[in-house]
Design a protein around this motif. Structure first.
Motif, short mmCIF file in Angstrom:
data_model
loop_
_atom_site.label_atom_id
_atom_site.label_comp_id
_atom_site.label_asym_id
_atom_site.label_seq_id
_atom_site.Cartn_x
_atom_site.Cartn_y
_atom_site.Cartn_z
N LEU A 2 0.83 -1.20 0.00
CA LEU A 2 0.00 0.00 0.00
C LEU A 2 0.87 1.25 0.00
N LYS A 3 0.38 2.27 -0.67
CA LYS A 3 1.08 3.56 -0.70
C LYS A 3 0.68 4.35 0.53
N VAL A 4 1.51 5.34 0.87
CA VAL A 4 1.26 6.16 2.05
C VAL A 4 -0.09 6.86 1.94
N GLN A 5 -0.42 7.37 0.76
CA GLN A 5 -1.70 8.06 0.59
C GLN A 5 -2.88 7.11 0.84
N GLU A 6 -2.77 5.85 0.39
CA GLU A 6 -3.82 4.87 0.62
C GLU A 6 -3.98 4.59 2.11
N ILE A 7 -2.86 4.49 2.81
CA ILE A 7 -2.90 4.26 4.27
C ILE A 7 -3.55 5.45 4.96
N ARG A 8 -3.21 6.66 4.52
CA ARG A 8 -3.82 7.86 5.11
C ARG A 8 -5.34 7.86 4.91
N GLU A 9 -5.78 7.49 3.73
CA GLU A 9 -7.22 7.44 3.46
C GLU A 9 -7.90 6.39 4.33
N VAL A 68 2.66 10.82 9.70
CA VAL A 68 3.02 9.40 9.78
C VAL A 68 4.45 9.33 10.26
N GLU A 69 4.68 8.57 11.32
CA GLU A 69 6.00 8.44 11.91
C GLU A 69 6.40 6.97 11.93
N SER A 70 7.55 6.64 11.33
CA SER A 70 8.00 5.25 11.29
C SER A 70 9.06 5.03 12.35
N THR A 71 8.96 3.89 13.03
CA THR A 71 9.95 3.49 14.01
C THR A 71 10.31 2.04 13.78
#
Length: 166
Positions: A2-9, A68-71
């Protein structure tokens, strides 16, 4: 993947809905989201051929952009770290239940830091389903650390005490 935009939606849709938990899996990629008191949505995406990473998103009712923050995922403890505290044995809970450090609330505790124990010394009680199970040390040595507090819930295999064996 999934793309970041799809995850945001997806996050916006879940946030606006009454759903508390959401999971989606496709082509080796898994996305899970869970609301905590309606304020935080947590998303985890782990494709089969890439190391897992967690993304946390804090959503707010306003129309501000979502961050969005990745760890990186925490790594397992190394064996060298286990003995760093001056112990070489851990007494673990054999069951899920409630930890009690003494036989009754008015009594003294079974053991405390610095006490010497033998293999048959009772170190605590774990109550499970109204049954009080005495837990023995199973080793001879000295208690170096008490890891749980009286009345605390414990899990199966959870360390209760650390012992420096003789």
């Amino acid at each position: 993947m999934l793309k970041v935009q799809e995850i945001r939606e997806l996050i916006k849709l879940i946030d606006q809905s009454s759903i508390d938990e959401f999971s989606y899996e496709s082509n080796g990629t898994k996305v899970s989201m869970k609301k905590e008191k309606g304020e935080r949505v947590q998303a985890v995406q782990s494709p089969a051929n890439i190391a897992p990473a967690a993304s946390e998103v804090v959503s707010q009712p306003s129309t501000e952009p979502v961050e969005v923050e990745s760890t990186p995922e925490p790594q397992a403890a190394k064996p060298a770290e286990k003995n760093a505290g001056g112990h070489d044995h851990e007494i673990v809970s054999p069951m899920v239940g409630t930890f009690y450090s003494s036989p009754t609330p008015e009594s003294d505790v079974y053991v405390q830091k610095g006490d010497k124990v033998s293999s048959d010394t009772v170190v605590c009680i774990v109550e499970a389903m109204k049954l009080f199970n005495e837990i023995e040390a199973e080793v001879k040595g000295e208690i170096t650390e008490v890891l749980v507090e009286d009345g605390e819930l414990v899990e199966y295999g959870q360390p209760l005490f650390r012992v420096k064996t003789e």
